[in-house]
Motif scaffolding. Structure first.
Motif, PDB file in Angstrom:
ATOM      1  N   ILE A  91       0.853  -1.211  -0.209  1.00 23.28           N
ATOM      2  CA  ILE A  91       0.190  -0.349  -0.449  1.00 23.28           C
ATOM      3  C   ILE A  91       1.240   1.046  -0.117  1.00 23.28           C
ATOM      4  CG2 ILE A  91      -1.677   1.154   1.019  1.00 23.28           C
ATOM      5  CD1 ILE A  91      -2.847  -1.670   2.128  1.00 23.28           C
ATOM      6  N   THR A  92       1.729   1.418   0.908  1.00 20.67           N
ATOM      7  CA  THR A  92       2.741   2.388   0.581  1.00 20.67           C
ATOM      8  C   THR A  92       3.518   2.497  -0.619  1.00 20.67           C
ATOM      9  OG1 THR A  92       3.410   2.377   3.111  1.00 20.67           O
ATOM     10  CG2 THR A  92       4.532   3.381   1.840  1.00 20.67           C
ATOM     11  N   ALA A  93       3.690   1.754  -1.172  1.00 22.01           N
ATOM     12  CA  ALA A  93       4.811   1.562  -3.187  1.00 22.01           C
ATOM     13  C   ALA A  93       3.714   2.352  -3.866  1.00 22.01           C
ATOM     14  CB  ALA A  93       5.298   0.298  -3.054  1.00 22.01           C
ATOM     15  N   ALA A  94       1.960   2.065  -3.313  1.00 23.68           N
ATOM     16  CA  ALA A  94       1.089   1.926  -4.016  1.00 23.68           C
ATOM     17  C   ALA A  94       0.421   3.744  -4.136  1.00 23.68           C
ATOM     18  CB  ALA A  94      -0.292   1.377  -4.091  1.00 23.68           C
ATOM     19  N   LEU A  95       0.595   4.219  -3.193  1.00 24.75           N
ATOM     20  CA  LEU A  95       0.212   5.467  -2.852  1.00 24.75           C
ATOM     21  C   LEU A  95       1.928   6.364  -2.815  1.00 24.75           C
ATOM     22  CD1 LEU A  95      -1.084   7.551  -1.245  1.00 24.75           C
ATOM     23  CD2 LEU A  95       0.444   7.561   0.820  1.00 24.75           C
ATOM     24  N   ALA A  96       2.814   6.025  -2.815  1.00 27.64           N
ATOM     25  CA  ALA A  96       4.360   7.055  -3.221  1.00 27.64           C
ATOM     26  C   ALA A  96       4.070   7.078  -5.553  1.00 27.64           C
ATOM     27  CB  ALA A  96       4.713   5.948  -2.602  1.00 27.64           C
ATOM     28  N   ALA A  97       3.643   5.603  -5.559  1.00 25.46           N
ATOM     29  CA  ALA A  97       3.619   5.751  -7.668  1.00 25.46           C
ATOM     30  C   ALA A  97       2.785   6.887  -7.021  1.00 25.46           C
ATOM     31  CB  ALA A  97       3.287   4.699  -6.932  1.00 25.46           C
ATOM     32  N   HIS A  98       1.579   6.686  -7.055  1.00 21.15           N
ATOM     33  CA  HIS A  98       0.369   8.224  -6.947  1.00 21.15           C
ATOM     34  C   HIS A  98       0.423   9.002  -7.136  1.00 21.15           C
ATOM     35  CE1 HIS A  98      -3.710   9.212  -7.758  1.00 21.15           C
ATOM     36  NE2 HIS A  98      -3.933   9.993  -6.649  1.00 21.15           N
ATOM     37  N   ILE A  99       1.462   9.642  -5.999  1.00 28.81           N
ATOM     38  CA  ILE A  99       1.509  10.466  -5.264  1.00 28.81           C
ATOM     39  C   ILE A  99       2.938  11.322  -6.007  1.00 28.81           C
ATOM     40  CG2 ILE A  99       2.586  12.139  -3.100  1.00 28.81           C
ATOM     41  CD1 ILE A  99       1.015  10.212  -1.751  1.00 28.81           C
ATOM     42  N   GLY A 100       3.874  10.338  -6.048  1.00 26.33           N
ATOM     43  CA  GLY A 100       5.080  10.691  -7.430  1.00 26.33           C
ATOM     44  C   GLY A 100       6.153  11.107  -6.046  1.00 26.33           C
ATOM     45  N   LYS A 101       6.385  10.402  -5.012  1.00 20.98           N
ATOM     46  CA  LYS A 101       7.631  11.200  -3.951  1.00 20.98           C
ATOM     47  C   LYS A 101       8.373   9.399  -4.424  1.00 20.98           C
ATOM     48  CE  LYS A 101       5.423  14.929  -1.777  1.00 20.98           C
ATOM     49  NZ  LYS A 101       5.347  15.486  -0.905  1.00 20.98           N
ATOM     50  N   SER A 102       8.886   9.360  -3.464  1.00 20.71           N
ATOM     51  CA  SER A 102       9.904   8.229  -2.867  1.00 20.71           C
ATOM     52  C   SER A 102       8.896   7.733  -1.863  1.00 20.71           C
ATOM     53  CB  SER A 102      11.368   8.063  -2.351  1.00 20.71           C
ATOM     54  OG  SER A 102      11.894   9.003  -2.061  1.00 20.71           O
ATOM     55  N   SER A 103       9.204   6.058  -1.205  1.00 24.03           N
ATOM     56  CA  SER A 103       8.691   5.610  -0.196  1.00 24.03           C
ATOM     57  C   SER A 103       8.531   5.971   0.732  1.00 24.03           C
ATOM     58  CB  SER A 103       8.188   4.069  -0.528  1.00 24.03           C
ATOM     59  OG  SER A 103       9.764   3.680  -0.939  1.00 24.03           O
ATOM     60  N   ASP A 104      10.442   6.385   0.614  1.00 23.46           N
ATOM     61  CA  ASP A 104      11.056   6.837   2.333  1.00 23.46           C
ATOM     62  C   ASP A 104      10.493   8.650   2.739  1.00 23.46           C
ATOM     63  OD1 ASP A 104      12.803   4.958   2.309  1.00 23.46           O
ATOM     64  OD2 ASP A 104      14.145   5.920   0.602  1.00 23.46           O
ATOM     65  N   GLN A 105      10.164   8.649   2.140  1.00 26.09           N
ATOM     66  CA  GLN A 105       9.475  10.441   2.272  1.00 26.09           C
ATOM     67  C   GLN A 105       7.657  10.274   2.985  1.00 26.09           C
ATOM     68  OE1 GLN A 105       9.417  12.518  -1.366  1.00 26.09           O
ATOM     69  NE2 GLN A 105      11.411  13.083  -1.145  1.00 26.09           N
ATOM     70  N   LEU A 106       7.346   9.226   3.070  1.00 30.08           N
ATOM     71  CA  LEU A 106       5.769   9.291   3.897  1.00 30.08           C
ATOM     72  C   LEU A 106       5.805   7.667   4.559  1.00 30.08           C
ATOM     73  CD1 LEU A 106       3.703   7.953   0.004  1.00 30.08           C
ATOM     74  CD2 LEU A 106       4.420   9.680   1.924  1.00 30.08           C
ATOM     75  N   ILE A 107       4.925   8.117   5.483  1.00 29.44           N
ATOM     76  CA  ILE A 107       4.821   7.373   7.146  1.00 29.44           C
ATOM     77  C   ILE A 107       3.437   7.379   6.848  1.00 29.44           C
ATOM     78  CG2 ILE A 107       5.001   7.782   9.338  1.00 29.44           C
ATOM     79  CD1 ILE A 107       7.520   9.940   8.898  1.00 29.44           C
ATOM     80  N   VAL A 108       2.972   5.747   6.686  1.00 32.83           N
ATOM     81  CA  VAL A 108       2.194   5.174   7.074  1.00 32.83           C
ATOM     82  C   VAL A 108       1.232   4.689   8.413  1.00 32.83           C
ATOM     83  CG1 VAL A 108       0.273   3.569   6.656  1.00 32.83           C
ATOM     84  CG2 VAL A 108       2.219   4.065   4.688  1.00 32.83           C
ATOM     85  N   ARG A 109       0.356   5.595   9.168  1.00 31.86           N
ATOM     86  CA  ARG A 109       0.093   5.559  10.616  1.00 31.86           C
ATOM     87  C   ARG A 109      -0.883   4.486  10.721  1.00 31.86           C
ATOM     88  NH1 ARG A 109       1.515  11.208  10.560  1.00 31.86           N
ATOM     89  NH2 ARG A 109       3.676  11.054  12.206  1.00 31.86           N
ATOM     90  N   SER A 110      -2.038   4.840   9.432  1.00 34.97           N
ATOM     91  CA  SER A 110      -2.886   3.990   9.451  1.00 34.97           C
ATOM     92  C   SER A 110      -3.441   3.482   8.696  1.00 34.97           C
ATOM     93  CB  SER A 110      -4.276   4.028  10.699  1.00 34.97           C
ATOM     94  OG  SER A 110      -4.852   4.779  10.380  1.00 34.97           O
ATOM     95  N   ILE A 111      -4.413   1.782   8.664  1.00 33.95           N
ATOM     96  CA  ILE A 111      -5.141   1.347   7.265  1.00 33.95           C
ATOM     97  C   ILE A 111      -6.038   0.984   7.661  1.00 33.95           C
ATOM     98  CG2 ILE A 111      -4.436  -0.031   5.004  1.00 33.95           C
ATOM     99  CD1 ILE A 111      -1.718  -0.026   4.968  1.00 33.95           C
TER     100      ILE A 111
END
Length: 115
Positions: free
Chosen positions: A75-95
């Protein structure tokens, strides 16, 4: 009764009479709506009682064990691809799972907001 000249007293009588008619009409509409609620609620209760009379046998829910870490990574990888940022820049707190219970128009609106 009322000629060419209308006094303040006459205007007050006309106003009170008109407001009384409006109030009585709204009260009548309120009672009619309450009557409709009583009439249509009783029919639903009767059909609900008939459907409850024969309960379905209980089926045990299947327990599905999933690897949560892998799901979060996907889910983090899909979100990062959608936003256009790397997955290191995202913090997933809850799904939280959505869907299934919402109507189609709510799901379509949610998809529009995600664009």
């Amino acid at each position: 009764m009322y000629g060419e000249l209308v006094t303040m007293g006459d205007a007050g009588v006309i106003t009170l009479f008109s407001m009384g008619i409006v109030f009585a009409t709204l009260l009548l509409i309120s009672y009619v709506l309450d009557l409709f609620k009583v009439i249509f609620t009783e029919k639903k209760k009767e059909t609900a009682a008939k459907s409850v009379a024969a309960p379905a046998p209980a089926v045990p829910a299947a327990v599905v064990e999933e690897d949560d870490d892998e799901l979060v990574a996907v889910i983090t990888a899909a979100l990062a691809a959608h936003i256009g940022k790397s997955s290191d820049q995202l913090i997933v707190r809850s799904i939280v799972q959505t869907g299934g219970q919402q109507p189609a128009w709510a799901q379509a609106g949610r998809m529009e907001l995600m664009k």
